[in-house]
Scaffold this motif. Structure first.
Motif, short mmCIF file in Angstrom:
data_model
loop_
_atom_site.label_atom_id
_atom_site.label_comp_id
_atom_site.label_asym_id
_atom_site.label_seq_id
_atom_site.Cartn_x
_atom_site.Cartn_y
_atom_site.Cartn_z
N ALA A 102 -43.80 23.22 -17.17
CA ALA A 102 -43.30 22.20 -16.24
C ALA A 102 -41.80 21.99 -16.44
O ALA A 102 -41.05 21.84 -15.47
CB ALA A 102 -44.05 20.89 -16.43
N ARG A 103 -41.36 21.99 -17.68
CA ARG A 103 -39.93 21.84 -17.96
C ARG A 103 -39.16 23.04 -17.43
O ARG A 103 -38.07 22.89 -16.87
CB ARG A 103 -39.69 21.67 -19.45
CG ARG A 103 -40.01 20.30 -19.97
CD ARG A 103 -39.53 20.11 -21.39
NE ARG A 103 -39.90 18.80 -21.87
CZ ARG A 103 -40.92 18.57 -22.70
NH1 ARG A 103 -41.65 19.58 -23.14
NH2 ARG A 103 -41.18 17.35 -23.08
N LEU A 128 -38.85 20.15 -14.05
CA LEU A 128 -39.15 18.74 -14.24
C LEU A 128 -38.51 18.22 -15.54
O LEU A 128 -38.41 18.96 -16.52
CB LEU A 128 -40.66 18.51 -14.33
CG LEU A 128 -41.43 18.50 -13.03
CD1 LEU A 128 -42.91 18.28 -13.31
CD2 LEU A 128 -40.93 17.43 -12.10
N LYS A 129 -38.10 16.95 -15.52
CA LYS A 129 -37.56 16.32 -16.72
C LYS A 129 -38.51 15.22 -17.16
O LYS A 129 -38.91 14.39 -16.36
CB LYS A 129 -36.18 15.71 -16.42
CG LYS A 129 -35.09 16.73 -16.28
CD LYS A 129 -33.78 16.10 -15.93
CE LYS A 129 -33.29 15.24 -17.09
NZ LYS A 129 -31.97 14.67 -16.83
N ALA A 183 -44.42 22.05 -11.20
CA ALA A 183 -43.00 21.68 -11.17
C ALA A 183 -42.34 22.12 -9.87
O ALA A 183 -41.57 21.36 -9.28
CB ALA A 183 -42.28 22.30 -12.37
N THR A 184 -42.66 23.32 -9.40
CA THR A 184 -42.05 23.77 -8.14
C THR A 184 -42.54 22.92 -6.96
O THR A 184 -41.76 22.60 -6.07
CB THR A 184 -42.35 25.26 -7.87
OG1 THR A 184 -43.75 25.47 -7.91
CG2 THR A 184 -41.66 26.15 -8.88
N VAL A 211 -40.67 19.56 -7.23
CA VAL A 211 -39.27 19.67 -6.82
C VAL A 211 -39.19 19.78 -5.29
O VAL A 211 -38.29 19.23 -4.67
CB VAL A 211 -38.58 20.85 -7.53
CG1 VAL A 211 -37.23 21.16 -6.93
CG2 VAL A 211 -38.43 20.55 -9.02
N LEU A 220 -47.12 12.09 -14.74
CA LEU A 220 -47.69 13.44 -14.74
C LEU A 220 -48.90 13.41 -15.65
O LEU A 220 -48.78 13.32 -16.87
CB LEU A 220 -46.65 14.45 -15.23
CG LEU A 220 -47.13 15.86 -15.57
CD1 LEU A 220 -47.85 16.48 -14.39
CD2 LEU A 220 -45.97 16.72 -15.97
N GLY A 270 -39.97 24.86 -14.98
CA GLY A 270 -39.99 24.81 -13.52
C GLY A 270 -39.02 23.80 -12.92
O GLY A 270 -38.81 23.79 -11.73
N GLY A 308 -48.20 24.71 -15.13
CA GLY A 308 -47.05 23.83 -15.34
C GLY A 308 -45.89 24.21 -14.43
O GLY A 308 -45.27 23.34 -13.80
N LYS A 309 -45.61 25.51 -14.33
CA LYS A 309 -44.53 25.97 -13.45
C LYS A 309 -44.86 25.70 -11.99
O LYS A 309 -44.01 25.27 -11.21
CB LYS A 309 -44.27 27.46 -13.67
CG LYS A 309 -43.45 27.75 -14.90
CD LYS A 309 -43.27 29.21 -15.18
CE LYS A 309 -42.48 29.92 -14.13
NZ LYS A 309 -42.17 31.31 -14.50
N LYS A 350 -38.01 14.84 -9.49
CA LYS A 350 -37.31 15.57 -10.55
C LYS A 350 -37.65 15.03 -11.94
O LYS A 350 -37.64 15.76 -12.91
CB LYS A 350 -35.81 15.52 -10.32
CG LYS A 350 -35.39 16.19 -9.03
CD LYS A 350 -33.93 16.50 -9.03
CE LYS A 350 -33.41 17.03 -7.72
NZ LYS A 350 -34.22 17.87 -6.94
#
Length: 111
Positions: free
Chosen positions: A104-105, A109-110, A73-74, A77, A26, A107, A69-70, A82
């Motif tokens: 991002a977290r 993501l790890k 992440a969506t 996913v 990322l 949303g 970030g969100k 992930k």
């Protein structure tokens, strides 16, 4: 802060951070006005997901970083990604970069 110092830090980070098919990289870049992010599979040299705040309505820069970030992440996913490796691009983990990571977290993501 000097641009050459950021680039030097980025090279040090990139020596250790490599994206694979299981855990892509990322990557985040911020300019004075905008923030850009992409998820990259370095083994294939291919960008899997990318977002920026260019088409986002004008809000505070830190709030925009959180929203991007969100959004990233969506999208990740949705593409069955992930876990990622975070490449902050030589920027300090502070301010907009930290807000982006928080979004991002949140949303999903790890890293």
């Amino acid at each position: 802060m000097n641009k050459s110092l950021r680039i030097k830090r980025h090279f040090k980070i990139r020596k250790r951070v490599v994206g694979t098919s299981n855990r892509p990289r990322l990557s985040v870049f911020r300019s004075n006005k905008h923030i850009y992010a992409q998820i990259i599979d370095d083994s294939l040299a291919k960008t899997l997901v990318s977002v920026s705040d260019l088409k986002l309505e004008r809000i505070k820069k830190t709030a925009a970083a959180f929203e991007i970030g969100k959004k990233l992440a969506t999208a990740a996913v949705r593409n069955k990604i992930k876990e990622v490796v975070f490449d902050r691009g030589g920027f300090l983990y502070h301010g907009r970069i930290a807000e982006f990571a928080k979004g991002a977290r949140e949303g999903g993501l790890k890293f």
